[in-house]
Design a protein around this motif. Structure first.
Motif, mmCIF file in Angstrom:
data_model
loop_
_atom_site.group_PDB
_atom_site.id
_atom_site.type_symbol
_atom_site.label_atom_id
_atom_site.label_comp_id
_atom_site.label_asym_id
_atom_site.label_seq_id
_atom_site.Cartn_x
_atom_site.Cartn_y
_atom_site.Cartn_z
ATOM 1 N N LYS A 1 0.777 -1.089 0.068
ATOM 2 C CA LYS A 1 -0.177 0.060 0.204
ATOM 3 C C LYS A 1 0.777 1.372 -0.067
ATOM 4 N N THR A 2 0.912 2.008 -1.044
ATOM 5 C CA THR A 2 1.719 3.095 -1.209
ATOM 6 C C THR A 2 1.019 4.344 -0.987
ATOM 7 N N LYS A 3 1.358 5.212 -0.398
ATOM 8 C CA LYS A 3 0.990 6.344 -0.159
ATOM 9 C C LYS A 3 1.530 7.533 -0.830
ATOM 10 N N SER A 4 0.469 8.390 -1.434
ATOM 11 C CA SER A 4 0.903 9.599 -2.657
ATOM 12 C C SER A 4 1.673 10.694 -1.644
ATOM 13 N N ALA A 5 2.386 11.264 -2.411
ATOM 14 C CA ALA A 5 3.267 12.348 -1.632
ATOM 15 C C ALA A 5 2.593 13.599 -2.192
ATOM 16 N N SER A 6 2.479 14.642 -1.251
ATOM 17 C CA SER A 6 1.816 15.759 -1.961
ATOM 18 C C SER A 6 2.754 16.926 -1.478
ATOM 19 N N VAL A 7 2.676 18.061 -2.488
ATOM 20 C CA VAL A 7 3.380 19.365 -2.137
ATOM 21 C C VAL A 7 2.558 20.328 -2.976
ATOM 22 N N GLU A 8 2.437 21.573 -2.334
ATOM 23 C CA GLU A 8 1.933 22.625 -2.675
ATOM 24 C C GLU A 8 2.488 23.331 -3.829
ATOM 25 N N VAL A 9 2.037 23.664 -4.990
ATOM 26 C CA VAL A 9 2.525 24.292 -5.927
ATOM 27 C C VAL A 9 1.969 25.874 -6.040
ATOM 28 N N LEU A 10 2.906 26.905 -6.263
ATOM 29 C CA LEU A 10 2.343 28.271 -6.118
ATOM 30 C C LEU A 10 1.341 28.527 -6.971
ATOM 31 N N ASP A 11 0.157 29.313 -6.804
ATOM 32 C CA ASP A 11 -0.857 29.766 -7.681
ATOM 33 C C ASP A 11 -1.448 28.720 -8.523
ATOM 34 N N LEU A 12 -1.255 27.473 -7.950
ATOM 35 C CA LEU A 12 -1.879 26.413 -8.961
ATOM 36 C C LEU A 12 -2.615 25.445 -8.183
#
Length: 615
Positions: free
Chosen positions: A110-121
Motif C-alpha cells: 500500500k503506497t501513499k501518495s506524496a503531496s506538495v503545494e505548487v504556488l498559484d496552482l
C-alpha cells in the motif's frame, strides 16, 4: 529411550521457529520497500513542483512537464489539483503487475501518495508504482522459500534415516545408540537453525545489496546515490565538483509491446554497459538506475564541456543499440540533462537542477541540455522570470550574437548564424538557452520573437554590420501564430528595400515537410522579397523529398550525428535531392576534429559548431 514422537518434536520445533523468523523478516523487508516508495514519490513531487512553479498557469507547459516526468513503470499516478480539489491535470498508469496474483494479494503493498503545494496552482500528488517493487520482493521471497525448502528437506532426510536405524534387539544398546544418535541429531537440529539463520541472513544481506543494486542492470540505484551524495556535497569533499548526467529513456511501453519484456531488459543491460564504460574513466563515479526509465551518472572532476562530449557519444551508441533492436529511434530515444554541480550544492539542489536540465533536454531538438551551478546559482521562480522577460520585451533589451558556418574546403564563412541574448544591464545577461525555456513556460516566447524580428528589420543599421549574410531561425510556434504572417509581411514590405545585409530565414523541417498552405504562403512571401530559405533540424522524417524540390532551400542543416549514422544509400538519396535544387548540406554541432574528418569522408564540407573557432 527417546520415542519417535520426541524425535519428530525435536525436528518440528526448530523448523517452526525458522518459519516464524522468515515471516517476520519478510514483513520487515516489505515495510522497508513501502518506505522507499514513499521517499521516491516525495523526491519526484518536489522536483516536478519546482518546474511547475515557472509555468505561469500555462496549460501546455503544465502538460509537457508532467508528461515528460511520467513513466508508467515508475509512477502509478501524477495529479495536479486546484485549491477546490478539482483536477487540472491527471496522468495514470494502467500497467499491471508482472508477479502472480496470489503474491500481490498476499503482500498487498500500500503506497501513499506524496503531496506538495505548487504556488498559484494548487496541490501536486505523486504516487509511486508498485510494479518494480513487487518484482524485487517476489525475487527475494522465492530465494527465501527455496533456501527454506532445501534446508528443511535435508533435515527431514536425516530424521528419517535415524528413525529407520532404530532396532528392538538390545534395549540398552538401542538406548545408548539412540541417545548418542539423537544427541547428534539434536546438535544438528540446533545447528540447522543457526545454519538456516545464516542462510536467511545472507538473503537479508542480499536484499540490502538489492536495495543498493538494480536487479536487471546490476547498476547502483537511487537509494545508493542518495546515501552516497553527502560525501560529494560538503566543504571538505575530495572533489570540488563535477557533473551529474540525468538520462531518461522514452518509449519504453511501446518497446515492450513490440519486442517483449525480455528483449527490452537486454537492451537496458546494453545501455547500462555504455554508461559504465564512460564512467570508469572518472575516479569515484556513480552510475545509478534511479527509476525504471531514468539513470544518473555522477562524474566527479568532469566539466560541462567533457560531459557534453560524453553525452553525445552515449547518445550515438544508444541510438545504434535501439536501431539494432528493431525499434524506431524517433519513438524510443534518450534525453540527457547535464548539471555541472559544485560541492556547495545541497542534495535537493542537485536533484532539482538535474531534473530541470533533463526537462529542457526533452524540449530540445538535440535531446541534450547543459546547466552549470554558476549559471543557475539563482533558479528564479515564475514571477521573477515573468518580470524579467516582460521588461526585456517592453524595453527591447535583446541583442544579437553571431557565429559562422564554414566551408572547410575553402576555409571561408558561407553565412553568419544569429542567436539572441537577453541583456537588461551589464550584470544581467542571459543566453538563448537560459531564457527561452522560462519564456515558453510563462507563455511569452512568441512575443519574444515578435520583438526580436521587429528589431532585426527596423533597427538593422544599429544592430548588425552591413555587407554580410545573416541567417535566423524561426520556430514553429512563432510561424504558426495567427498574427505572424501579416506582421512579418508588413515588416518586410517596409524595411527590405533599405536593409544593409542579406537575410536567410531558416524554417524547421518538421513544419516545411508537410507542404501546407501556410508554408506555401511563406514561400511566396520570401520569394517576393528575394529572401533565401534554409531548412534546420532536418532528421529525414519524410522519406519523400518532393517538398525540397518545391521549397528550393539554399541549404539543409542536420546534426553531425545524423549524417554519420545514415547508410550510404540514404545519404546519396538526400544528396541527389539537394543537388537538383542547388542546396548544400550543412552539419551542425561539430565540436572536434575527429567528427570533422568523418564528415569530410562522407562528403559534408560545410559545418558549424565550436570547432570552427580553430579553422
Amino acid at each position: 529411550m527417546l520415542s519417535k514422537k520426541t524425535v519428530l518434536l525435536l525436528f518440528v520445533l526448530p523448523i517452526a521457529s525458522l518459519m516464524l523468523f522468515l515471516i517476520l523478516s519478510f514483513q520487515s523487508i516489505s515495510k522497508s520497500v513501502q518506505s522507499r516508495l514513499l521517499e521516491d514519490s516525495q523526491n519526484k513531487a518536489i522536483s516536478i513542483a519546482l518546474l511547475l512553479n515557472n509555468t505561469h498557469n500555462n496549460s501546455d507547459a503544465i502538460a509537457n512537464i508532467i508528461s515528460s516526468n511520467f513513466e508508467a513503470t515508475a509512477f502509478s499516478a501524477i495529479t495536479l489539483s486546484d485549491k477546490n480539489k478539482k483536477h487540472i491535470y491527471n496522468k495514470e498508469s494502467k500497467l499491471l503487475s508482472e508477479v502472480p496474483k496470489w503474491f500481490s494479494s498476499l503482500v498487498d503493498l500500500k503506497t501513499k501518495s506524496a503531496s506538495v503545494e505548487v504556488l498559484d496552482l494548487g496541490t501536486l500528488e505523486v504516487q509511486s508504482s508498485t510494479i518494480y517493487a513487487y518484482k524485487q520482493l517476489y525475487a527475494v521471497f522465492i530465494n527465501l522459500i527455496l533456501s527454506f525448502i532445501a534446508l528443511s528437506t535435508a533435515s527431514a532426510v536425516a530424521i528419517a534415516y535415524l528413525l529407520k536405524k532404530s532396532s528392538p534387539q538390545d534395549e540398552r544398546q538401542k538406548e545408548s545408540v539412540a541417545v548418542k544418535t539423537v544427541a547428534k541429531s539434536m546438535q544438528k537440529e540446533q545447528t540447522a537453525p543457526a545454519l538456516q539463520k545464516a542462510q536467511v541472513d545472507e538473503e537479508l544481506v542480499a536484499y540490502r545489496e538489492l536495495s543498493y543494486i538494480d536487479e536487471d542492470t546490476s547498476l547502483k540505484n537511487r537509494k545508493y546515490l542518495i546515501d552516497k551524495l553527502p560525501q560529494y556535497l560538503k566543504v571538505d569533499a575530495l572533489h570540488r565538483g563535477g557533473t551529474n548526467i540525468l538520462v531518461a529513456l522514452s518509449g519504453v511501453i511501446e518497446a515492450n509491446e513490440k519486442l517483449g519484456r525480455q528483449k527490452v531488459d537486454k537492451l537496458f543491460v546494453k545501455i547500462a554497459n555504455i554508461f559504465k564504460e564512460e564512467a570508469k574513466n572518472f575516479s569515484d563515479s556513480i552510475v545509478a538506475r534511479i527509476n525504471p526509465t531514468e539513470f544518473s551518472l555522477l562524474l566527479p572532476q568532469c566539466n560541462g564541456e567533457n560531459a557534453l562530449e560524453i553525452a553525445k557519444r552515449m547518445q550515438h551508441a544508444i541510438v545504434n543499440d535501439i536501431t539494432l533492436a528493431g525499434l524506431n529511434k524517433n519513438q524510443t530515444f534518450v534525453s540527457m540533462g547535464i548539471y555541472e554541480y559544485s560541492y556547495s550544492d545541497t542534495i535537493a539542489q542537485l536533484f532539482a537542477r538535474s531534473d530541470n536540465a533533463l526537462a529542457q533536454a526533452k524540449f530540445s531538438h538535440t535531446k541534450i541540455h547543459l546547466e552549470r551551478s554558476q549559471t543557475v546559482a539563482q533558479v528564479m521562480g515564475k514571477e521573477a522570470w515573468k518580470m524579467l522577460i516582460n521588461k526585456a520585451i517592453e524595453k527591447q533589451r535583446f541583442h544579437f550574437v553571431s557565429w559562422s558556418a564554414i566551408d572547410t574546403s575553402t576555409k571561408r564563412a558561407v553565412h553568419n548564424i544569429l542567436s539572441i541574448n537577453l541583456t537588461l544591464d551589464k550584470n544581467s545577461s542571459y543566453s538563448y538557452s537560459q531564457f527561452m525555456a522560462p519564456a515558453i513556460q510563462v507563455g511569452r516566447h512568441i512575443d519574444v520573437y515578435k520583438t526580436v524580428i521587429s528589431m532585426l528589420f527596423k533597427n538593422a543599421h544599429e544592430l548588425l554590420s552591413g555587407n554580410a549574410t545573416y541567417a535566423i531561425r524561426l520556430p514553429q510556434a512563432y510561424l504558426e501564430d495567427k498574427d505572424t504572417y501579416s506582421s512579418l509581411s508588413e515588416l518586410l514590405r517596409e524595411n527590405m528595400p533599405t536593409l544593409p545585409f542579406s537575410v536567410i530565414i531558416e524554417l524547421p523541417d518538421k513544419l516545411v515537410h508537410e507542404d501546407s498552405k501556410l508554408i506555401r504562403m511563406y514561400r511566396e512571401l520570401f520569394d517576393e522579397h528575394n529572401i533565401k530559405i534554409g531548412i534546420f533540424e532536418f532528421i529525414g522524417e519524410c522519406e519523400d523529398f518532393t517538398y525540397i524540390q518545391l521549397l528550393k532551400p539554399l541549404y539543409i542543416k542536420a546534426e553531425s550525428d545524423y549524417y554519420l549514422t545514415q547508410s550510404d544509400k540514404a545519404l546519396l538519396t538526400l544528396e541527389s535531392a539537394a543537388k537538383k535544387v542547388n542546396s548544400s548540406l550543412i552539419a551542425v554541432g561539430v565540436s572536434n576534429s575527429a567528427t570533422l574528418e568523418q564528415l569530410k569522408n562522407r562528403g559534408i564540407h560545410i559545418i558549424q559548431g565550436s570547432i570552427t573557432d580553430t579553422l
